[in-house]
Every structure is written in structure tokens, then in C-alpha cells.
Design an enzyme around this catalytic site. Structure first.
Site, short mmCIF file in Angstrom:
data_model
loop_
_atom_site.label_atom_id
_atom_site.label_comp_id
_atom_site.label_asym_id
_atom_site.label_seq_id
_atom_site.Cartn_x
_atom_site.Cartn_y
_atom_site.Cartn_z
N GLY A 280 5.66 -32.69 -21.98
CA GLY A 280 4.27 -33.13 -22.10
C GLY A 280 3.35 -32.46 -21.11
O GLY A 280 3.78 -31.79 -20.16
N ASP A 281 2.07 -32.62 -21.35
CA ASP A 281 1.00 -32.24 -20.43
C ASP A 281 -0.20 -33.05 -20.92
O ASP A 281 -0.01 -34.06 -21.61
CB ASP A 281 0.75 -30.72 -20.48
CG ASP A 281 -0.07 -30.23 -19.29
OD1 ASP A 281 0.50 -30.01 -18.21
OD2 ASP A 281 -1.30 -30.05 -19.42
N GLN B 64 3.23 -22.09 -13.50
CA GLN B 64 4.47 -22.84 -13.76
C GLN B 64 5.70 -22.08 -13.27
O GLN B 64 6.67 -22.69 -12.80
CB GLN B 64 4.59 -23.12 -15.26
CG GLN B 64 5.61 -24.20 -15.63
CD GLN B 64 5.06 -25.60 -15.54
OE1 GLN B 64 3.94 -25.85 -15.96
NE2 GLN B 64 5.83 -26.52 -15.00
N LYS C 272 4.46 -22.33 -21.00
CA LYS C 272 3.46 -23.37 -21.29
C LYS C 272 3.02 -23.21 -22.74
O LYS C 272 3.11 -22.11 -23.29
CB LYS C 272 2.24 -23.19 -20.38
CG LYS C 272 1.43 -24.45 -20.22
CD LYS C 272 1.93 -25.28 -19.07
CE LYS C 272 1.29 -26.63 -19.00
NZ LYS C 272 1.68 -27.34 -17.77
N LYS D 298 10.33 -23.25 -19.16
CA LYS D 298 10.14 -24.69 -19.03
C LYS D 298 8.69 -24.95 -18.67
O LYS D 298 8.14 -24.31 -17.78
CB LYS D 298 11.06 -25.23 -17.91
CG LYS D 298 10.96 -26.72 -17.72
CD LYS D 298 11.88 -27.46 -18.65
CE LYS D 298 11.53 -28.92 -18.82
NZ LYS D 298 10.49 -29.19 -19.85
N THR E 159 5.58 -37.34 -11.77
CA THR E 159 4.57 -36.42 -11.23
C THR E 159 3.73 -37.15 -10.18
O THR E 159 3.49 -36.63 -9.08
CB THR E 159 3.67 -35.86 -12.35
OG1 THR E 159 4.50 -35.46 -13.44
CG2 THR E 159 2.86 -34.68 -11.87
N LYS F 271 5.94 -22.86 -9.55
CA LYS F 271 6.18 -24.29 -9.37
C LYS F 271 7.65 -24.60 -9.67
O LYS F 271 8.34 -25.26 -8.90
CB LYS F 271 5.28 -25.07 -10.34
CG LYS F 271 5.43 -26.57 -10.24
CD LYS F 271 4.85 -27.34 -11.41
CE LYS F 271 3.44 -26.97 -11.77
NZ LYS F 271 2.78 -28.01 -12.60
N ASN G 104 -1.32 -40.21 -16.93
CA ASN G 104 -0.01 -40.47 -16.37
C ASN G 104 0.11 -40.11 -14.89
O ASN G 104 0.66 -40.87 -14.09
CB ASN G 104 0.96 -39.62 -17.21
CG ASN G 104 2.36 -40.04 -17.06
OD1 ASN G 104 2.63 -41.23 -17.09
ND2 ASN G 104 3.24 -39.10 -16.85
N SER H 166 11.95 -33.42 -15.20
CA SER H 166 12.30 -32.89 -16.52
C SER H 166 13.63 -32.13 -16.44
O SER H 166 14.47 -32.24 -17.32
CB SER H 166 11.22 -31.93 -17.02
OG SER H 166 10.19 -32.63 -17.66
N1 GLU Z 1 3.19 -30.41 -17.66
C1 GLU Z 1 3.89 -30.68 -16.46
C2 GLU Z 1 3.58 -29.61 -15.44
O1 GLU Z 1 2.46 -29.12 -15.39
C3 GLU Z 1 5.38 -30.94 -16.69
C4 GLU Z 1 6.13 -29.88 -17.41
C5 GLU Z 1 7.58 -30.24 -17.74
O2 GLU Z 1 8.00 -31.34 -17.48
O3 GLU Z 1 8.23 -29.35 -18.29
O4 GLU Z 1 4.37 -29.23 -14.61
#
Ligand code: GLU
Length: 445
Positions: free
Chosen positions: A164-165, A110, A125, A89, A209, A113, A240, A376
Site C-alpha cells: 500500500g501507499d 525507495q 513503486k 519492493k 510506519t 530506504k 495510516n 512488509s
Molecule cells: N508505501 C510504503 C513506503 O513508502 C510502504 C511500501 C511497502 O510496504 O512495500 O515505504
């Protein structure tokens, strides 16, 4: 510690051309010594070597044609880093700076996190060096369709769930989802998150976020007996994350006095967020137009961190490596007491070390900006249930998750007797231990 040093050195040799990845490894590994001291058996099990190596990296070409009929080719990537806790994810980033080093650093961060969110998601990612800036909607659509034509075979609701990112928002997710559905011939909403509300998106995902960042900041201030109302804040970025961080900060009486974009920054006693939203969300324009629209405030070229603005709170929400030691010193000299990262790795390792030395409350991105990916995961839950929660229900769950992340950090500080307030080490330790436990339980994969 020898084991950590050895693995860091090996990667430095193997991935010489990946500075961001090496930087992220160093930040994380150097702060988790206590885990490896407590568990010397991890070395024999090659836990670190297994952690730093992505399970899979996919790279593909993305050909597309612009509105004038000229053909272009970009690079597409997906780094499927670690699936011990659940499907990969993490977001997709479309930005000219995207390369394997950047995506490996983001993917590695990630993992931990996502682990901190307490939800069942692994880490990944992806993205492309495509620049959506200045492209028409139909160019972006054709690019997204071409990107998904390759990516679709590698993802799925129980396999890998992109979102998204930077450079990938609701518009891009819509085009990507449409192409996935068209190729697969199946309405599988859980394959992507950040979707539009009309076709399986979650309420409050857009805000999550930025809101989550402020929820974490409030927890951190509360734990240190600091009243947020009346403090001044600088928020870099105006995407965002920044926009909704500003919105939530203002609701709690924090005065946001500056925001920025890639070219410059605005300074205003009271930021007119409506004007910023109009420029960024509707016009996809530059903050240069802010004073005209808001009828107050000033625009300057350059970095907001070189402006020497006085603020107790700093929320870096733009991109990686925005703040080096020089800027960190200026931030502290201008009265900062707390920094919380809305972006991923906006502060370099020297900047972080300086904050810690000076006793600044510092919330690293993997804890402070985890509200986005957590929501998410809530979107995935709603897609599985074929049911949706109200904005308030999602927001309440988000607040709860951010509280829990903060608690995991303070628990780790106590459990491992970290000598001072150190959210960096605490978040890394708490996030990593769960992943290691799950990896060991599942054998030597
Ligand atoms: N891009 C965001 C992050 O850095 C969200 C990733 C997601 O929602 O999967 O955590």
C-alpha cells in the site's frame, strides 16, 4: 562535483517534464559527494547513470465501470527501479496526482530506504491516477481487479512485491490479492504485503510506519540528550502513518496538538485519536467532523503549517512538498527542534537546507518512515515460513530495525566526518553504498 553535476544535468535535459523526480535526484545526489570522491573509479563504471535509470517501467491502461454503468479509463504504472538487493519492493499509490515523475521519485527514494532496513529488498513503486475518494466499495473492487489483470504478469514473491501507499490500504490490497489468486490459480501469499491478518498479513504492519517513525524520532532525541515527554507535536496528515505516529507519540508523553487532512486541520490540546480513527478508518470522512465527534477541539480550513502553532516536534505525514521554505521558516520560528518525515519528501530541498542551517534535528523519510516497508519484509518472511509472529514479536523486530537505521546514520556521520549533524547525507550515503556494492559485485547490469 563534476560527475554528479553532469549526471543531474543530463537527467534534467532528458526528463524535463518530471519535476518531482529531478527534485529527489538532486536531494540525494548532492549529499553523497563523499562516496564519489572516495571512489573516482565509479565514474568510469557509470555507477550513477546505472542508479538513476529504472531497470524497467511498465505502463498500462486500467478500464473500469462505475456503479451507474459509465466506463472510465485510468493509467496504471509500475516502476521496477533496482533489484540489486532483492525483489522490487514498494507501495502502490492511487491518487489523482500520480504520474511518472511522482512514481520515479518515490521509486528512487525507495531503493535507499529499503537498503537501510538491512532486509533483502530492492526498490520499486507503482500506482494509478485513480481517485478512490468518494467511490463505492464495488467501484474500488472493480478498479483493483482491472489493475491487477494487467499487473499480475509482472510481479511475484521473488520478482516484485507491491504493497500500500496513499489511497491503497487493507481494502485495496484485499481486492488486488483476490484477483491475483484468481488469475494465477495459486495461493502465493508473498506477492503482496499489507494483507489482512486472516489471509497472510502481518500483525503490526498497519501500525508499523507510524510507530517506526516515532521509534526513530526517540533515537534521534536520545542521541542529542533531549527528553521527549512533555514536548508539543504537530502531525500533518490523518492517514495510516499519521494515526499510528500520534498513537505512539502519545504513549511516550508527547502532546500532539494538531493533525490535518487534504482540506484542513484540527487543533486540540489533547487529540482524541479514537475520534480521528472513527472518521478516517471507518467513515472515510473529513476532519471537519472532528469537533462534533470529539466534543472538543477546533477545525480550520487550510494548511496546518500556516497556523503558526507552537511545537517542538513536527512530523509531516501527509504527502510530498507540503513544506516549502516559507513554512519551514515558520516552523522554526515557532520553536521546533526536531522534524521527522513520515511521508516521502514532504519537505522541499530549500526547507531541508534551512533546517540544517538552523541546527534542527531533521530525519528524512527514507530513514524515518522505513518501518513500514521493513515490516512488509517481515510479512514476506512470515509468508515464506508459513508461520506468523505475535504483535509483540513484530514490534520488537521493528524497534530493532529502526535502531539499526539510526545507528547506520550516526556511523556514516562519523565515518565520513560530516561537519554537523546531517541525517540527510548520512541516510543517503549509508543506503546508497550497499546498493552500489551489490551492483558492482553482480557485474555491469
Ligand atoms: N508505501 C510504503 C513506503 O513508502 C510502504 C511500501 C511497502 O510496504 O512495500 O515505504
Amino acid at each position: 562535483m563534476k560527475y554528479i553535476e553532469r549526471v543531474l544535468e543530463e537527467i534534467k535535459q532528458k526528463d524535463k517534464d518530471q519535476p518531482e523526480f529531478n527534485q529527489a535526484l538532486e536531494e540525494v545526489l548532492k549529499s553523497v559527494e563523499v562516496i564519489f570522491k572516495k571512489h573516482p573509479e565509479y565514474e568510469k563504471m557509470a555507477i550513477l547513470e546505472r542508479l538513476v535509470e529504472p531497470e524497467r517501467i511498465i505502463q498500462f491502461k486500467v478500464p473500469w465501470t462505475d456503479d451507474k454503468g459509465v466506463a472510465h479509463v485510468n493509467r496504471g504504472f509500475r516502476v521496477q527501479y533496482n533489484s540489486a538487493l532483492g525483489p522490487y519492493k514498494g507501495g502502490l499509490r492511487f491518487h489523482p496526482t500520480v504520474n511518472l515523475s511522482v512514481l520515479k521519485f518515490l521509486g528512487f527514494e525507495q531503493i535507499f530506504k529499503n537498503s537501510l532496513t538491512t532486509l533483502p529488498i530492492g526498490g520499486g513503486k507503482g500506482g494509478s491516477d485513480f481517485d478512490p475518494k468518494g467511490k463505492s466499495d464495488s467501484e474500488v473492487m472493480r478498479f483493483c481487479q482491472s489493475f491487477m489483470t494487467e499487473l499480475y504478469r509482472h510481479i511475484g514473491p521473488d520478482v516484485d512485491v507491491p504493497a500500500g501507499d496513499m489511497g491503497v490500504g487493507g481494502r485495496e490490497i484485499g481486492y488486488l490479492y483476490g484477483q491475483y489468486r484468481r488469475i494465477r490459480g495459486i495461493s502465493e501469499r508473498g506477492v503482496l504485503t499489507g494483507k489482512g491478518i486472516g489471509y497472510g498479513g502481518s500483525l503490526a504492519r498497519k501500525e508499523a510506519t507510524g510507530y517506526g517513525l516515532v521509534y526513530f524520532l526517540l533515537e534521534m532525541l536520545k542521541a542529542n540528550n533531549i527528553e521527549p515527554a512533555g514536548l508539543n507535536a504537530i502531525v500533518s496528515g490523518s492517514g495510516n502513518v499519521a494515526i499510528y505516529a500520534v498513537e505512539k507519540a502519545m504513549q511516550h508523553g508527547i502532546h500532539v496538538i494538531a493533525m490535518s487532512d487534504s482540506r484542513g486541520y484540527i487543533v486540540d490540546e489533547k487529540i482524541d485519536l479514537k475520534a480521528v480513527k472513527k472518521i478516517k478508518e471507518e467513515l472515510r470522512g473529513s476532519l471537519k467532523d472532528y469537533p462534533k465527534l470529539a466534543k472538543h477541539g477546533q477545525y480550520f480550513e487550510g494548511s496546518v503549517y500556516d497556523a503558526k502553532l507552537k511545537a517542538e516536534i513536527v512530523l509531516p505525514c501527509a504527502t510530498q512538498n507540503e513544506i516549502d521554505i516559507k513554512r519551514a521558516k515558520a516552523i522554526v520560528a515557532n520553536g521546533c527542534i526536531a522534524v521527522a518525515e513520515g511521508a516521502n519528501m514532504p519537505d522541499n530541498n530549500d526547507a531541508i537546507a534551512y533546517y540544517l542551517e538552523k541546527g534542527i534535528l531533521f530525519a528524512p523519510g527514507k530513514a524515518a518512515n522505513a518501518g513500514g516497508v521493513a515490516t512488509s519484509a517481515l510479512e514476506m518472511s512470515q509468508n515464506s515460513m508459513r508461520y506468523s509472529w505475535t504483535f509483540e514479536e513484530v514490534d520488537e523486530k521493528l524497534q530493532d530495525i529502526m535502531k539499526q537505521i539510526h545507528e547506520q546514520c550516526t556511523d556514516a556521520m562519523k565515518k565520513y566526518r560530516l561537519d554537523k549533524i546531517n541525517y540527510v547525507a548520512a541516510a543517503n550515503i549509508a543506503g546508497m553504498q550497499k546498493v552500489i556494492d551489490a551492483m558492482i559485485a553482480q557485474g555491469d547490469y
